[in-house]
Scaffold this motif. Structure first.
Motif, PDB file in Angstrom:
ATOM      1  N   HIS A 174       3.625   2.222  13.176  1.00 55.15           N
ATOM      2  CA  HIS A 174       3.044   3.800  13.897  1.00 55.15           C
ATOM      3  C   HIS A 174       4.795   4.816  14.106  1.00 55.15           C
ATOM      4  N   SER A 175       5.586   4.561  13.628  1.00 58.97           N
ATOM      5  CA  SER A 175       6.384   4.700  13.696  1.00 58.97           C
ATOM      6  C   SER A 175       7.598   4.945  12.030  1.00 58.97           C
ATOM      7  N   PRO A 176       7.951   5.993  11.611  1.00 59.16           N
ATOM      8  CA  PRO A 176       8.543   6.908  10.300  1.00 59.16           C
ATOM      9  C   PRO A 176       9.394   5.420  10.150  1.00 59.16           C
ATOM     10  N   THR A 177      10.300   5.312  11.556  1.00 60.17           N
ATOM     11  CA  THR A 177      11.222   4.384  11.366  1.00 60.17           C
ATOM     12  C   THR A 177      11.529   2.995  11.298  1.00 60.17           C
ATOM     13  N   ALA A 178      10.202   2.428  12.006  1.00 58.72           N
ATOM     14  CA  ALA A 178      10.299   1.302  11.764  1.00 58.72           C
ATOM     15  C   ALA A 178       9.555   1.020   9.906  1.00 58.72           C
ATOM     16  N   PHE A 179       9.189   1.787   9.676  1.00 57.48           N
ATOM     17  CA  PHE A 179       8.933   1.846   8.490  1.00 57.48           C
ATOM     18  C   PHE A 179       9.304   1.852   7.469  1.00 57.48           C
ATOM     19  N   ARG A 180      10.379   2.952   7.791  1.00 60.56           N
ATOM     20  CA  ARG A 180      12.151   2.588   6.304  1.00 60.56           C
ATOM     21  C   ARG A 180      12.451   1.421   6.669  1.00 60.56           C
ATOM     22  N   ASP A 181      12.774   2.124   7.494  1.00 60.14           N
ATOM     23  CA  ASP A 181      13.421   0.072   8.210  1.00 60.14           C
ATOM     24  C   ASP A 181      12.341  -0.865   7.109  1.00 60.14           C
ATOM     25  N   ARG A 182      11.673  -1.444   7.585  1.00 57.48           N
ATOM     26  CA  ARG A 182      10.521  -2.509   7.230  1.00 57.48           C
ATOM     27  C   ARG A 182      11.133  -2.646   5.537  1.00 57.48           C
ATOM     28  N   PHE A 183      10.694  -0.674   4.758  1.00 57.59           N
ATOM     29  CA  PHE A 183      10.703  -0.475   3.496  1.00 57.59           C
ATOM     30  C   PHE A 183      11.322  -1.054   2.548  1.00 57.59           C
ATOM     31  N   LYS A 184      12.637  -1.023   2.937  1.00 53.54           N
ATOM     32  CA  LYS A 184      14.244  -1.055   2.821  1.00 53.54           C
ATOM     33  C   LYS A 184      14.291  -2.588   2.352  1.00 53.54           C
ATOM     34  N   ARG A 185      14.141  -3.464   3.423  1.00 50.76           N
ATOM     35  CA  ARG A 185      14.258  -4.628   3.654  1.00 50.76           C
ATOM     36  C   ARG A 185      13.329  -5.393   3.191  1.00 50.76           C
ATOM     37  N   GLN A 197       0.629  -1.748  -0.080  1.00 54.78           N
ATOM     38  CA  GLN A 197       0.137  -0.344   0.516  1.00 54.78           C
ATOM     39  C   GLN A 197       0.609   1.133   0.609  1.00 54.78           C
ATOM     40  N   ALA A 198       2.105   1.631   0.698  1.00 51.45           N
ATOM     41  CA  ALA A 198       2.870   2.375   0.992  1.00 51.45           C
ATOM     42  C   ALA A 198       3.687   2.595  -0.656  1.00 51.45           C
ATOM     43  N   GLN A 199       3.637   1.367  -1.313  1.00 51.48           N
ATOM     44  CA  GLN A 199       4.548   1.464  -2.551  1.00 51.48           C
ATOM     45  C   GLN A 199       2.802   2.659  -3.346  1.00 51.48           C
ATOM     46  N   HIS A 200       2.062   2.138  -3.700  1.00 55.81           N
ATOM     47  CA  HIS A 200       0.963   2.734  -4.483  1.00 55.81           C
ATOM     48  C   HIS A 200       0.970   4.298  -4.204  1.00 55.81           C
ATOM     49  N   LEU A 201       1.147   4.608  -2.173  1.00 56.52           N
ATOM     50  CA  LEU A 201       1.385   6.007  -2.267  1.00 56.52           C
ATOM     51  C   LEU A 201       2.324   6.349  -2.876  1.00 56.52           C
ATOM     52  N   LEU A 202       3.301   6.171  -2.632  1.00 56.86           N
ATOM     53  CA  LEU A 202       4.787   6.507  -2.893  1.00 56.86           C
ATOM     54  C   LEU A 202       4.619   6.761  -4.716  1.00 56.86           C
ATOM     55  N   GLU A 203       3.859   6.293  -5.130  1.00 52.88           N
ATOM     56  CA  GLU A 203       3.976   6.901  -6.707  1.00 52.88           C
ATOM     57  C   GLU A 203       2.811   7.437  -7.395  1.00 52.88           C
ATOM     58  N   THR A 204       1.971   7.584  -6.334  1.00 52.87           N
ATOM     59  CA  THR A 204       0.333   8.084  -6.977  1.00 52.87           C
ATOM     60  C   THR A 204      -0.102   9.291  -6.028  1.00 52.87           C
ATOM     61  N   SER A 205       0.642   9.418  -4.450  1.00 50.68           N
ATOM     62  CA  SER A 205       0.872  10.296  -3.882  1.00 50.68           C
ATOM     63  C   SER A 205       2.019  11.530  -3.829  1.00 50.68           C
ATOM     64  N   ASP A 206       1.602  12.877  -3.433  1.00 55.60           N
ATOM     65  CA  ASP A 206       2.703  13.678  -2.664  1.00 55.60           C
ATOM     66  C   ASP A 206       2.626  14.081  -1.378  1.00 55.60           C
ATOM     67  N   HIS A 207       2.040  12.498  -0.796  1.00 55.11           N
ATOM     68  CA  HIS A 207       2.097  13.037   0.731  1.00 55.11           C
ATOM     69  C   HIS A 207       3.587  12.402   1.381  1.00 55.11           C
ATOM     70  N   THR A 223      14.936   2.691  -0.580  1.00 54.66           N
ATOM     71  CA  THR A 223      14.709   3.428   0.835  1.00 54.66           C
ATOM     72  C   THR A 223      13.757   4.146   0.103  1.00 54.66           C
ATOM     73  N   PRO A 224      12.186   4.374   1.181  1.00 53.00           N
ATOM     74  CA  PRO A 224      10.856   5.078   0.389  1.00 53.00           C
ATOM     75  C   PRO A 224      11.186   6.224  -0.664  1.00 53.00           C
ATOM     76  N   ASN A 225      11.740   7.555  -0.248  1.00 53.95           N
ATOM     77  CA  ASN A 225      12.106   8.249  -1.000  1.00 53.95           C
ATOM     78  C   ASN A 225      12.930   7.848  -2.441  1.00 53.95           C
ATOM     79  N   ALA A 226      13.707   6.844  -2.315  1.00 53.28           N
ATOM     80  CA  ALA A 226      14.393   7.234  -3.327  1.00 53.28           C
ATOM     81  C   ALA A 226      13.451   5.553  -4.347  1.00 53.28           C
ATOM     82  N   TYR A 227      12.424   5.060  -3.531  1.00 52.20           N
ATOM     83  CA  TYR A 227      11.011   4.253  -4.500  1.00 52.20           C
ATOM     84  C   TYR A 227      10.615   5.343  -5.470  1.00 52.20           C
ATOM     85  N   ARG A 228      10.034   6.376  -4.723  1.00 49.54           N
ATOM     86  CA  ARG A 228       9.495   7.355  -5.295  1.00 49.54           C
ATOM     87  C   ARG A 228      10.123   7.945  -5.902  1.00 49.54           C
ATOM     88  N   ALA A 229      11.252   8.792  -6.018  1.00 41.47           N
ATOM     89  CA  ALA A 229      11.572   9.166  -7.361  1.00 41.47           C
ATOM     90  C   ALA A 229      11.793   8.451  -8.453  1.00 41.47           C
TER      91      ALA A 229
END
Length: 320
Positions: free
Chosen positions: A287-298, A265-275, A303-309
Motif C-alpha cells: 500500500h505504501s511505496p515507502t514500506a515497499f522500499r524499506d522491505r525490498f532493501k531489508r 514479484q517486484a524483482q521480476h518487474l524491475l528486471e523486465t518492465s519500465d514501470h 534499493t529497487p532503483n539500484a537493483y533495476r540498474a
C-alpha cells in the motif's frame, strides 16, 4: 614486489582460478610498473580442472614465499583436502601471510582451522553446508566478501573479483584499485550485498508438505490484500495452527512469507518492465511505496532503483 600465489587443487573451478590471475597480473602502479607477481601453485605436477588439465611449475613450497595466497573454489566443496596442503597453509598463516578464498575455496580455508571464530562467506548455495560442517565459523550468506584482516572469504563467481579489487585497494590505495576496476570493466564498489544476487524462491519445505497448496495459492494471490485470517480461512486451519505449521515447515510466519513473495514479484518487474518503482509497489501488493522500499532493501540488500540498474534487461529513464 607483492607475490600472489594462487593454489590450484584437483577439480578447481576455472573461473575462480582465472579471476585472481588476471586481475592481479594486470594491475599497474602509477609509474607503470607491475604491482604483483602471480604464481600458480599446485600440490601435484598436473591438476584436473574439469575441461582441461593444468600443469604448474610451482609447488607448495612457493606458498611460503607469497605475500598473499588465493584459494579458488573447487567443484566438490566437501572433498578432503590433502594434509600437505593444509600444513603448508597453516605454516604460511603463522608467518603472517594473507590468505583469501573465492567461492567454495572457503571450505579449503575452513579445513585448516584458521577460520575458527571468524566470520566468513561463500556462494549462497553452500553457505548452509559450510555452517553445518564448520559450526565454529560465523557464516554470513548476505555479503559479497568478508575481510577479517589476515583471512578473507568471498561469495561465488564475480564476488571473487570484488574481493581481489578490495585487496588491491588495501595494498596500493583507491587510485590503483580504480584503474584495475576500469581495466576489468567493473565498478570498484557494488551497492548492496550478496542477497541481491540470490534467487529468492520460496522458503524450502519438506517434500509432501501439507502447506504446499496454500503456498501456491499465496504465490498466485500475493498482490491482493491478504491478511492472516484470509490465509487461515483458505487453508482450513485456525490462525494459531497456521502459524505453528508455517514455523515448522518454512521457518517463518505466513505474513513474512507473503512479503518475500511480493518482493520476488517486484524483482521480476524491475528486471523486465519500465514501470515506475511506486507503481510496482502497488502492483505487488504494498500500500505504501515507502514500506515497499524499506522491505525490498531489508530482504534484497539494495534499493529497487539500484537493483533495476544492475539487472534490468531493457533500460529506461522512466524507471528512475
Amino acid at each position: 614486489m607483492h607475490t600472489v600465489a594462487v593454489l590450484a587443487l584437483d577439480k578447481v573451478i576455472p573461473f575462480d582460478l582465472s579471476t585472481p590471475i588476471e586481475v592481479f597480473a594486470q594491475t599497474r602502479l602509477p609509474d607503470g610498473r607491475a604491482a604483483y607477481r602471480v604464481r600458480i601453485c599446485a600440490a601435484t605436477p598436473t591438476v584436473d580442472a574439469g575441461t582441461f588439465v593444468l600443469q604448474s611449475q610451482w609447488g607448495l613450497n612457493t606458498l611460503a614465499e607469497a605475500d598473499t595466497i588465493v584459494l579458488p573454489g573447487c567443484a566438490e566443496p566437501g572433498a578432503p583436502v590433502p594434509e600437505e596442503v593444509l600444513a603448508a597453509l597453516r605454516r604460511a598463516a603463522a608467518d603472517g601471510t594473507r590468505i583469501a578464498s573465492i567461492c567454495s575455496g572457503a571450505f579449503i580455508l575452513a579445513a585448516t582451522g584458521l577460520l575458527d571464530g571468524h566470520r566468513a562467506t561463500t556462494h549462497w548455495r553452500i553457505t548452509d553446508a559450510l555452517a553445518e560442517r564448520y559450526p565454529s565459523i560465523e557464516v554470513n550468506p548476505e555479503v559479497l566478501y568478508v575481510d577479517n584482516g589476515q583471512f578473507l572469504t568471498s561469495a561465488g563467481a564475480s564476488a571473487g573479483l570484488d574481493l581481489c579489487l578490495h585487496m588491491i585497494r588495501r595494498d596500493y590505495g583507491s587510485a590503483v584499485a580504480a584503474d584495475a576496476a576500469r581495466l576489468a570493466v567493473v565498478p570498484l564498489e557494488r551497492e548492496g550485498g550478496q542477497a541481491q544476487f540470490i534467487v529468492h524462491d520460496r522458503p524450502p519445505t519438506p517434500r509432501g508438505s501439507t502447506l504446499e497448496p496454500v503456498l501456491q495459492w499465496m504465490q498466485e494471490n500475493a498482490a491482493t490484500d491478504l491478511d492472516l485470517e484470509d490465509i487461515a480461512a483458505h487453508s482450513g486451519m485456525s490462525t494459531r495452527t497456521l502459524n505453528r505449521r508455517f514455523r515448522e515447515q518454512t521457518g517463518t510466519t505466513p505474513l513474512q512469507w507473503l512479503l518475500r513473495a511480493r518482493v520476488r514479484q517486484a524483482q521480476h518487474l524491475l528486471e523486465t518492465s519500465d514501470h515506475p518503482v511506486d507503481r510496482i509497489a502497488g502492483q505487488v501488493g504494498f500500500h505504501s511505496p515507502t514500506a515497499f522500499r524499506d522491505r525490498f532493501k531489508r530482504i534484497i540488500g539494495t534499493t529497487p532503483n539500484a537493483y533495476r540498474a544492475a539487472f534490468q534487461t531493457s533500460r529506461s529513464t522512466e524507471a528512475h
